[in-house]
Design a protein around this motif. Sequence first.
Motif, PDB file in Angstrom:
ATOM      1  N   LEU A   1       6.892  26.097   1.599  1.00 34.04           N
ATOM      2  CA  LEU A   1       6.803  25.272   2.799  1.00 34.04           C
ATOM      3  C   LEU A   1       7.972  24.311   3.005  1.00 34.04           C
ATOM      4  O   LEU A   1       8.303  23.982   4.140  1.00 34.04           O
ATOM      5  N   TYR A   2       8.585  23.839   1.915  1.00 33.84           N
ATOM      6  CA  TYR A   2       9.534  22.738   2.038  1.00 33.84           C
ATOM      7  C   TYR A   2      10.881  23.039   1.389  1.00 33.84           C
ATOM      8  O   TYR A   2      10.950  23.763   0.404  1.00 33.84           O
ATOM      9  N   THR A   3      11.921  22.431   1.944  1.00 31.29           N
ATOM     10  CA  THR A   3      13.252  22.547   1.353  1.00 31.29           C
ATOM     11  C   THR A   3      13.335  21.729   0.068  1.00 31.29           C
ATOM     12  O   THR A   3      13.855  22.199  -0.948  1.00 31.29           O
ATOM     13  N   CYS A   4      12.824  20.506   0.106  1.00 31.43           N
ATOM     14  CA  CYS A   4      12.863  19.613  -1.066  1.00 31.43           C
ATOM     15  C   CYS A   4      11.509  19.651  -1.767  1.00 31.43           C
ATOM     16  O   CYS A   4      10.732  18.698  -1.703  1.00 31.43           O
ATOM     17  N   TYR A   5      11.224  20.737  -2.425  1.00 35.67           N
ATOM     18  CA  TYR A   5       9.908  20.945  -3.028  1.00 35.67           C
ATOM     19  C   TYR A   5       9.883  20.668  -4.527  1.00 35.67           C
ATOM     20  O   TYR A   5       8.819  20.450  -5.116  1.00 35.67           O
ATOM     21  N   ASP A   6      11.053  20.667  -5.164  1.00 33.33           N
ATOM     22  CA  ASP A   6      11.107  20.646  -6.622  1.00 33.33           C
ATOM     23  C   ASP A   6      11.105  19.209  -7.136  1.00 33.33           C
ATOM     24  O   ASP A   6      12.143  18.559  -7.220  1.00 33.33           O
ATOM     25  N   ILE A   7       9.917  18.703  -7.470  1.00 29.78           N
ATOM     26  CA  ILE A   7       9.810  17.334  -7.969  1.00 29.78           C
ATOM     27  C   ILE A   7       9.133  17.340  -9.342  1.00 29.78           C
ATOM     28  O   ILE A   7       8.501  18.312  -9.737  1.00 29.78           O
ATOM     29  N   ASP A   8       9.265  16.226 -10.041  1.00 26.87           N
ATOM     30  CA  ASP A   8       8.644  16.053 -11.353  1.00 26.87           C
ATOM     31  C   ASP A   8       7.244  15.481 -11.135  1.00 26.87           C
ATOM     32  O   ASP A   8       7.067  14.269 -10.980  1.00 26.87           O
ATOM     33  N   HIS A   9       6.245  16.348 -11.127  1.00 29.20           N
ATOM     34  CA  HIS A   9       4.880  15.915 -10.805  1.00 29.20           C
ATOM     35  C   HIS A   9       4.331  14.962 -11.867  1.00 29.20           C
ATOM     36  O   HIS A   9       3.663  13.977 -11.525  1.00 29.20           O
ATOM     37  N   GLU A  10       4.619  15.231 -13.124  1.00 27.74           N
ATOM     38  CA  GLU A  10       4.096  14.327 -14.158  1.00 27.74           C
ATOM     39  C   GLU A  10       4.719  12.936 -14.037  1.00 27.74           C
ATOM     40  O   GLU A  10       4.030  11.923 -14.201  1.00 27.74           O
ATOM     41  N   GLU A  11       6.000  12.879 -13.728  1.00 28.62           N
ATOM     42  CA  GLU A  11       6.645  11.576 -13.544  1.00 28.62           C
ATOM     43  C   GLU A  11       6.018  10.829 -12.363  1.00 28.62           C
ATOM     44  O   GLU A  11       5.861   9.599 -12.419  1.00 28.62           O
ATOM     45  N   LEU A  12       5.647  11.551 -11.333  1.00 30.36           N
ATOM     46  CA  LEU A  12       4.994  10.905 -10.190  1.00 30.36           C
ATOM     47  C   LEU A  12       3.649  10.315 -10.602  1.00 30.36           C
ATOM     48  O   LEU A  12       3.302   9.195 -10.204  1.00 30.36           O
ATOM     49  N   PHE A  13       2.889  11.029 -11.416  1.00 30.71           N
ATOM     50  CA  PHE A  13       1.629  10.487 -11.921  1.00 30.71           C
ATOM     51  C   PHE A  13       1.871   9.263 -12.798  1.00 30.71           C
ATOM     52  O   PHE A  13       1.142   8.262 -12.713  1.00 30.71           O
ATOM     53  N   ARG A  14       2.891   9.342 -13.639  1.00 27.72           N
ATOM     54  CA  ARG A  14       3.191   8.200 -14.508  1.00 27.72           C
ATOM     55  C   ARG A  14       3.548   6.968 -13.691  1.00 27.72           C
ATOM     56  O   ARG A  14       3.026   5.866 -13.936  1.00 27.72           O
TER      57      ARG A  14
ATOM     58  N   TYR B   1       0.867  -1.175   0.000  1.00 30.92           N
ATOM     59  CA  TYR B   1       0.000   0.000   0.000  1.00 30.92           C
ATOM     60  C   TYR B   1       0.905   1.226   0.000  1.00 30.92           C
ATOM     61  O   TYR B   1       1.778   1.360   0.859  1.00 30.92           O
ATOM     62  N   PHE B   2       0.695   2.138  -0.942  1.00 27.61           N
ATOM     63  CA  PHE B   2       1.488   3.354  -1.042  1.00 27.61           C
ATOM     64  C   PHE B   2       0.631   4.549  -0.629  1.00 27.61           C
ATOM     65  O   PHE B   2      -0.402   4.814  -1.267  1.00 27.61           O
ATOM     66  N   PHE B   3       1.055   5.258   0.415  1.00 31.23           N
ATOM     67  CA  PHE B   3       0.429   6.544   0.711  1.00 31.23           C
ATOM     68  C   PHE B   3       1.387   7.618   0.219  1.00 31.23           C
ATOM     69  O   PHE B   3       2.466   7.809   0.780  1.00 31.23           O
ATOM     70  N   ILE B   4       0.988   8.336  -0.840  1.00 38.63           N
ATOM     71  CA  ILE B   4       1.885   9.251  -1.545  1.00 38.63           C
ATOM     72  C   ILE B   4       1.373  10.676  -1.367  1.00 38.63           C
ATOM     73  O   ILE B   4       0.336  11.050  -1.912  1.00 38.63           O
ATOM     74  N   ASP B   5       2.111  11.478  -0.606  1.00 37.65           N
ATOM     75  CA  ASP B   5       1.708  12.852  -0.284  1.00 37.65           C
ATOM     76  C   ASP B   5       2.874  13.791  -0.610  1.00 37.65           C
ATOM     77  O   ASP B   5       3.618  14.201   0.281  1.00 37.65           O
ATOM     78  N   PRO B   6       3.034  14.144  -1.887  1.00 41.58           N
ATOM     79  CA  PRO B   6       4.201  14.928  -2.310  1.00 41.58           C
ATOM     80  C   PRO B   6       4.072  16.399  -1.953  1.00 41.58           C
ATOM     81  O   PRO B   6       2.990  16.865  -1.571  1.00 41.58           O
ATOM     82  N   PRO B   7       5.152  17.166  -2.098  1.00 43.61           N
ATOM     83  CA  PRO B   7       5.039  18.627  -1.982  1.00 43.61           C
ATOM     84  C   PRO B   7       4.084  19.128  -3.057  1.00 43.61           C
ATOM     85  O   PRO B   7       4.226  18.771  -4.227  1.00 43.61           O
ATOM     86  N   TYR B   8       3.115  19.932  -2.665  1.00 47.10           N
ATOM     87  CA  TYR B   8       2.099  20.362  -3.613  1.00 47.10           C
ATOM     88  C   TYR B   8       2.646  21.403  -4.582  1.00 47.10           C
ATOM     89  O   TYR B   8       3.635  22.080  -4.317  1.00 47.10           O
ATOM     90  N   THR B   9       1.952  21.558  -5.698  1.00 46.67           N
ATOM     91  CA  THR B   9       2.435  22.425  -6.770  1.00 46.67           C
ATOM     92  C   THR B   9       2.381  23.902  -6.402  1.00 46.67           C
ATOM     93  O   THR B   9       3.226  24.683  -6.821  1.00 46.67           O
ATOM     94  N   VAL B  10       1.385  24.309  -5.625  1.00 52.67           N
ATOM     95  CA  VAL B  10       1.191  25.734  -5.338  1.00 52.67           C
ATOM     96  C   VAL B  10       2.058  26.202  -4.173  1.00 52.67           C
ATOM     97  O   VAL B  10       2.817  27.157  -4.285  1.00 52.67           O
TER      98      VAL B  10
END
Length: 291
Positions: A217-230, A203-212
């Motif tokens: 809020l976070y130091t490690c905020y810059d993620i590839d959101h589309e890759e996460l969806f893929r 079971y994966f609970f996935i709560d990434p840094p939000y886009t807005v």
Amino acid sequence: MFDIEEKRDAHAVVNVASVPQRSPFRYPGGKTWLIPRIRKWLKQDQSVVNLMIEPFAGGGIVSLTAAFEKLANHITMVELDDEVSAVWQTILNGKNRWLAERIFNFDLTHDNVNSELTKPDKQLSDKAFCTILKNRVFHGGILAKGSGMIKSGENGKGITSRWYPKTLRDRILAIGYVKDKIDFIEGDAFKVITENLNNEGAYFFIDPPYTVAGKRLYTCYDIDHEELFRLTSLIKGRYMLTYDDTPEIRQLAEKYNLEYRLIPMKTTHHTQKNEIIISDNFSWWVENDLR
């Protein structure tokens, strides 16, 4: 398909005071308010989950709830932020009592806080203590660069407004009773998700840094959101992915054919907004049931 689901957002907002507070963090973007739904999600197969993975652990409320309430046998927490990671490593790897007593016995003054935060060459446990210190005396618990100390605070209490040493000590000591269920990885969420894509029992609970709000809020905020969806679309096990409700996020859900529901929550400024819950299925979803 999404027009129907967008109507399904008539839920009461959860009173977070009704949810057991397990985490030592006051974490911006934390999911205490979602815990009643997460319980339903974890119980959907009517058996204890063997492995739950939280790739963006943050304040860890979901992992801790799963451990304390015996909703999962094994839990993997992953966090890239080195300060947040220091706290979890210290608590879960045998120095939880040291950290608990360090917090309980600390004389909280501006001078003492500044002295601790400016010390060079901190050991892991010292970094953990300073992270909790910042999380409790900085505005909104924000650890990202640019955040600063509370000035007036609640009822003019200043930096002591969110400093509850006994409560923090008790929470950290309590985690010691379930720490054997939890593995912690300081590392990349994408790597851990990829390594477990084919684990049908996970079971994966996935709560990434939000886009807005992520950058603020976070130091490690810059993620590839589309890759996460893929990647999420390729998961063979169960998953719940949470996001802010924006046109971009809805478009990504549609692009990768991911089903979602809307759910209301209150921000720290007491305004109500919707968030998006994306899941492999919604058989566990019960309207207006927040127990």
